[in-house]
Structures are given as C-alpha cells and as structure tokens.
Design an enzyme around this catalytic site. Structure first.
Site, short mmCIF file in Angstrom:
data_model
loop_
_atom_site.label_atom_id
_atom_site.label_comp_id
_atom_site.label_asym_id
_atom_site.label_seq_id
_atom_site.Cartn_x
_atom_site.Cartn_y
_atom_site.Cartn_z
N LYS A 116 0.82 -1.22 0.00
CA LYS A 116 0.00 0.00 0.00
C LYS A 116 0.85 1.27 0.00
O LYS A 116 0.43 2.30 -0.52
CB LYS A 116 -0.95 0.03 1.21
CG LYS A 116 -1.76 -1.24 1.43
CD LYS A 116 -2.66 -1.62 0.29
CE LYS A 116 -3.33 -2.96 0.53
NZ LYS A 116 -3.60 -3.71 -0.69
N LYS A 158 -2.05 2.44 9.21
CA LYS A 158 -2.43 1.31 8.35
C LYS A 158 -1.23 0.42 8.05
O LYS A 158 -0.12 0.91 7.91
CB LYS A 158 -2.99 1.82 7.02
CG LYS A 158 -4.28 2.62 7.14
CD LYS A 158 -4.75 3.08 5.77
CE LYS A 158 -6.12 3.72 5.87
NZ LYS A 158 -6.62 4.15 4.54
N GLY A 164 -8.51 -5.03 3.80
CA GLY A 164 -9.66 -5.54 4.55
C GLY A 164 -9.68 -5.07 6.00
O GLY A 164 -10.28 -5.70 6.84
N TYR A 202 -7.30 10.89 9.39
CA TYR A 202 -8.49 10.05 9.49
C TYR A 202 -9.70 10.84 9.00
O TYR A 202 -10.04 11.89 9.58
CB TYR A 202 -8.71 9.57 10.93
CG TYR A 202 -9.96 8.74 11.08
CD1 TYR A 202 -10.03 7.46 10.53
CD2 TYR A 202 -11.07 9.23 11.76
CE1 TYR A 202 -11.17 6.70 10.64
CE2 TYR A 202 -12.22 8.46 11.89
CZ TYR A 202 -12.27 7.19 11.33
OH TYR A 202 -13.40 6.44 11.44
N HIS A 235 -15.87 -4.74 7.10
CA HIS A 235 -15.07 -4.67 5.87
C HIS A 235 -15.50 -5.64 4.79
O HIS A 235 -14.75 -5.91 3.85
CB HIS A 235 -13.57 -4.81 6.19
CG HIS A 235 -13.09 -3.75 7.14
ND1 HIS A 235 -13.05 -2.42 6.81
CD2 HIS A 235 -12.69 -3.82 8.43
CE1 HIS A 235 -12.63 -1.71 7.84
NE2 HIS A 235 -12.40 -2.54 8.85
N GLU A 275 -9.59 2.45 -5.63
CA GLU A 275 -10.48 2.75 -4.50
C GLU A 275 -10.20 4.12 -3.91
O GLU A 275 -9.04 4.46 -3.67
CB GLU A 275 -10.27 1.74 -3.37
CG GLU A 275 -10.67 0.33 -3.68
CD GLU A 275 -10.61 -0.58 -2.45
OE1 GLU A 275 -11.04 -1.72 -2.56
OE2 GLU A 275 -10.12 -0.14 -1.39
N ARG A 291 -7.57 -7.01 -9.72
CA ARG A 291 -8.36 -8.18 -10.11
C ARG A 291 -9.76 -7.76 -10.55
O ARG A 291 -10.16 -6.61 -10.38
CB ARG A 291 -8.51 -9.11 -8.90
CG ARG A 291 -9.24 -8.40 -7.76
CD ARG A 291 -9.69 -9.29 -6.63
NE ARG A 291 -10.58 -8.57 -5.74
CZ ARG A 291 -10.20 -7.75 -4.78
NH1 ARG A 291 -8.90 -7.53 -4.56
NH2 ARG A 291 -11.09 -7.13 -4.01
C1 MV4 Z 1 -9.57 5.08 6.00
C2 MV4 Z 1 -10.69 5.54 6.75
C3 MV4 Z 1 -10.67 6.85 7.17
N1 MV4 Z 1 -9.62 7.65 6.90
N2 MV4 Z 1 -8.56 5.92 5.76
C4 MV4 Z 1 -10.87 0.48 5.80
C5 MV4 Z 1 -10.35 -0.62 4.93
C6 MV4 Z 1 -9.27 -0.03 4.15
N3 MV4 Z 1 -9.18 -0.61 2.87
C7 MV4 Z 1 -9.46 1.43 4.18
N4 MV4 Z 1 -10.33 1.70 5.30
C8 MV4 Z 1 -10.51 2.94 5.78
N5 MV4 Z 1 -9.50 3.84 5.54
C9 MV4 Z 1 -8.58 7.17 6.20
N6 MV4 Z 1 -7.54 7.98 5.95
C10 MV4 Z 1 -11.74 4.65 6.97
C11 MV4 Z 1 -11.66 3.34 6.50
C12 MV4 Z 1 -12.81 2.49 6.76
C13 MV4 Z 1 -13.62 2.02 5.73
C14 MV4 Z 1 -13.32 2.28 4.38
C15 MV4 Z 1 -14.09 1.80 3.37
C16 MV4 Z 1 -15.23 1.05 3.67
C17 MV4 Z 1 -15.56 0.78 4.97
C18 MV4 Z 1 -14.76 1.25 6.00
C19 MV4 Z 1 -15.10 0.97 7.32
C20 MV4 Z 1 -14.31 1.44 8.33
C21 MV4 Z 1 -13.16 2.20 8.06
#
Ligand code: MV4
Length: 446
Positions: A116, A158, A164, A202, A235, A275, A291
């Site tokens: 990532k 992260k 996920g 965030y 997720h 995404e 994919r």
């Molecule tokens: C974030 C976020 C808030 N701020 N990044 C969750 C899985 C991962 N692929 C990315 N995710 C998130 N990244 C920042 N800077 C909140 C999430 C997140 C989330 C993102 C997409 C769909 C559902 C989610 C549920 C909780 C947190």
C-alpha cells in the site's frame, strides 16, 4: 485467442467466467476440491480436475496442483477470478514460467499495488489525489508523533501489506498514538508477516467510491465510471450501486480522466479498480485492486460492457477498440450480496438447499452457482448469490429491487435476503444519504 482456459476458482465467479468463455468459443477447465465435486462450475465446464481436499489451502490455493491441472488438460491460460490466487504475484510468476498466460496484470503491477505504501506513492506521483499522510513508512514512535503532528489528529495507522481493515488503528489524540502505533504494527505482523505501517489523516464520514478501469497495456485505457460500496459490515461489502448517489457527471469525468491517465502512464494491463474515500466532493486514493471484483456486474449493467470478455481479449493481446467517448452510462444498477448467514446474527448457515427460486424479468440478473438440492459446504466464503437489478433511474431501480427480493426464495438455509429487504425499505438508504459507517450503525440500533 486462447483455446482453453482453466478457471482457478469456484462458486458464482467460476460460472461467470465459464459463461464468458462459452460465448467466445473458448473451452473451459474447472478445478475443484473434493468437497466441490457436485458444484455447478464443475458440472458446466468442458473438463474438470480435482485439485485437493476441502481446505482452500490444499485446493484452491494449491499452486502445484493447479499448474499440474493446467498441464494435464493443456490449458493455455488461467483465469483466477477474485480472492484465492488472484492477487498473488508469485503465482503469476509460476504460471508464466510454465508458458501459461495469467489473465490479469503483470506480477510487477500486482506487487506494486499489493504494497500500500508503494501503491500510494506511485499514484501520488502520477497525479492521483491521495489522503494527506506520512511520507511512506513510519518506523518509530518518534517518527509517528512527528508525522501525526504535521497531519493533525485524528490520524489512522495502516499496515502496508494489509487490506480488509487488518492492522488498521485510529488515534484520536496524541495520548492514543503509542497504543495505536504498536498495536497496528503487531496486528500487521501477525496477519501478514510484515510490520511496515504508514499514517494518514483520518476521514470521519467518507463514502467508499471505486473507479473501474480497463487497459490493454498498449496505451489504450478507459474508465467505466464508479461504484459506491459504502454499505459494508466488518469490511465486507453488502450492497453496491452505480452511479453513486453522491456523484455528478462533472466529478465522474474529472476523476475518471485522472485515473485513466495514471493507469496509462503505469503501462498497466487488464481490469483494475482504484479505491477512493470520498468526502465533501473530494476524492482521496486509498488502494488499487488488480483483479476482477465481486461487484463488477454493477458496472456491466450501466455500461453494457462484458468485463470478463474484455479481460480475456486484452490478456490474449488484442488491443482495446473501445474509446472513452464510446462509453455511455445508462440508468442505475444495484447489487445485493446474498450470503448463507443469519440476517440478524450473521452466524454462518451452510447445509442443504431445499428450494432455490430466482427472480427474473426485465433488468434482473442473478449470478449464482446454487441449485435446488445443492449442499453448501462449510469451508468457503458464504456468498451464495448476487442479485443485480438495473433500471432507468435510482427510484425505478429501488422499486425493481424490492420486487425482485419479494420473488427470491432460498429454503433450507438462512440467508441475508431479509436484511436486503430492510435496507431497500429504509428511508436513509432510499435518500442515498449514507457513508461507510451507516450500515454498522443501522445494525447496532435495529
Ligand atoms: C480510512 C478511513 C478513514 N480515513 N482511511 C478500511 C479498509 C481499508 N481498505 C481502508 N479503510 C478505511 N481507511 C482514512 N484515511 C476509513 C476506513 C474504513 C472504511 C473504508 C471503506 C469502507 C468501509 C470502512 C469501514 C471502516 C473504516
């Protein structure tokens, strides 16, 4: 063109790939575990090979068995579907070394996007907007504190090898940083064997919006619009739609061009999904999936493009003839993921299906490998069907979805069909005013 494709997957996606092959005059080889001998993908394929015992590790993830199956049947390409080996760069190297074509991007592109930190750095350099954050890996607590002070709290830590939501921790204030930093690192080490982490601002209430792209590695790239995948539980996506209720033609055109240009510059080939988190009309890149995705039918319904056939064509070396201006977005599509789970407790519900009746009619598509009398094995993902509904507008799509859900019958097991009925009747969902937290909040309060 390929004469024979081995499908290294199971369930509805194996069937989906088989259908594309059949229409293209390509023979198919199904592989299956001993628990899947009576599965629909095995019944429909031209040939089938048992590749191991029930456990995924010993069958659908068993690289030597899959390569042996391809060699025995003389398959000239392997389609990995989603999950399993679809984003495994090592697998791509091995497939390629055996003179078999992997239907997907290069191992290098999979590696680049699987990390990532390098994915984000690559996208940033190519002009894709990203979430403000640390300059790459954060190695020490001191570095984390400095980075967080620059970004501003709250911050999210992260895992670079994550995905996920694994190894992801939020620090609301400086007091939470030490705990968040060390637990993100140890969780990441445990889950993926790598403790490299990075940090971002965030975003509190974003939507999850992803852009579908299709590229031939010969300079031709198109984007196929967005999917709103904000409705998730732990997720796991529950329902996806296109267009996003939050999108405008202007925003779509702008982000679509930015993404297509970046993908062209990377020399990427195949299908891919970029995404984003989307908040206050701004896109922030988070990850790229290299994919075909579960929710690809939503895009197929609004564009009329068969993504699996397109994927096979570019893998066979045919240049894309499709141009961006040829792509017309028509109407609205919604996909409901129906799983073999209790709609209230989400307890798994495998077992014998005594009755399976799918809805039909104009604008209704069901992608499923289920049949009456099938016994759902307990070893795999709980997805049993995807109900995809297409209509002229979101309003008409909701009416059609409600109608299709009323017709859908699955007996013998518990499914999440009742949850989808609740969602389609919910006023906030109907208004389109939801974000990534909406479903979990709804479930906690219902
Ligand atoms: C974030 C976020 C808030 N701020 N990044 C969750 C899985 C991962 N692929 C990315 N995710 C998130 N990244 C920042 N800077 C909140 C999430 C997140 C989330 C993102 C997409 C769909 C559902 C989610 C549920 C909780 C947190």
């Amino acid at each position: 063109m390929f004469e024979k494709i081995l499908i290294a997957n199971r369930g509805e996606i194996a069937l989906r790939i088989h259908r594309a092959c059949r229409e293209m005059g390509i023979k198919t080889v199904a592989v299956h575990s001993s628990a899947d001998a009576d599965a629909m993908h095995v019944r429909l394929a031209d040939e089938s090979v048992c590749i191991g015992p029930p456990s995924s590790t010993d069958s659908y993830l068993n690289i030597p068995s899959i390569i042996a199956a391809a060699e025995i049947t003389n398959a000239d390409a392997i389609h990995p579907g989603y999950g399993f080996l679809s984003e495994n760069a090592k697998f791509v190297d091995i497939v390629t070394a055996h003179g078999i074509k992997f239907i997907g991007p290069s191992a290098d592109h999979i590696r680049l996007m699987g990390d990532k930190i390098t994915a984000k750095e690559t996208m940033r350099k190519l002009g894709v907007p990203c979430v403000p954050g640390s300059a790459g890996e954060v190695m020490t607590l001191a570095e984390a504190a400095q980075s967080a002070a620059e970004i501003g709290y709250p911050v999210i830590i992260k895992a670079s090898a994550g995905g996920g939501g694994r190894g992801m921790k939020v620090a609301a204030t400086a007091d939470d940083l030490s705990e968040a930093f060390s637990s993100a690192r140890s969780e990441s080490k445990l889950a993926v064997g790598n403790d490299a982490v990075y940090m971002e601002e965030y975003l509190s209430t974003p939507r999850h919006i992803e852009i579908q792209i299709l590229a031939d590695g010969q300079g031709n790239v198109v984007h196929l619009g967005e999917r709103d995948c904000s409705l998730q539980r732990r997720h796991q996506k529950v329902l996806e739609e296109s267009p996003s209720p939050a999108m405008t033609d202007q925003l779509r055109t702008r982000i679509g061009k930015t993404v297509a240009d970046a993908i062209r510059d990377m020399n990427y080939d195949g299908v891919g999904t970029i995404e984003f988190l989307f908040e206050n009309d701004e896109f922030y890149f988070i990850e790229m999936n290299t994919r075909l995705q579960v929710e690809h039918p939503v895009t197929e319904m609004v564009t009329g493009i068969d993504l699996v056939q397109a994927q096979i064509n570019v893998a066979a070396g045919y240049p894309l003839t499709l141009r961006q201006e040829d792509i017309k977005f028509s109407g609205h599509a919604i996909e409901c993921r129906v799983t073999a789970e209790d709609a209230v407790t989400f307890a798994a519900s495998p077992g014998p299906v005594t009755e399976f009746h799918v809805p039909g009619g104009l604008g209704v598509r069901v992608d499923s490998a289920l049949y009456t009398g099938y016994n759902i094995p307990p070893y795999y993902d709980s997805l049993i069907a995807k109900l995809i509904v297409h209509s002229n507008s979101r309003e008409e799509c909701l009416l059609r979805l409600n109608r299709a859900l009323e017709e859908f019958v699955v007996s013998g097991i518990k499914t999440t069909l009742p949850l989808h009925q609740e969602i389609v009747h919910n006023a906030e969902f109907r208004a389109g005013s939801y974000n990534i937290h909406w479903l979990e909040k709804y479930l906690a309060e219902r």
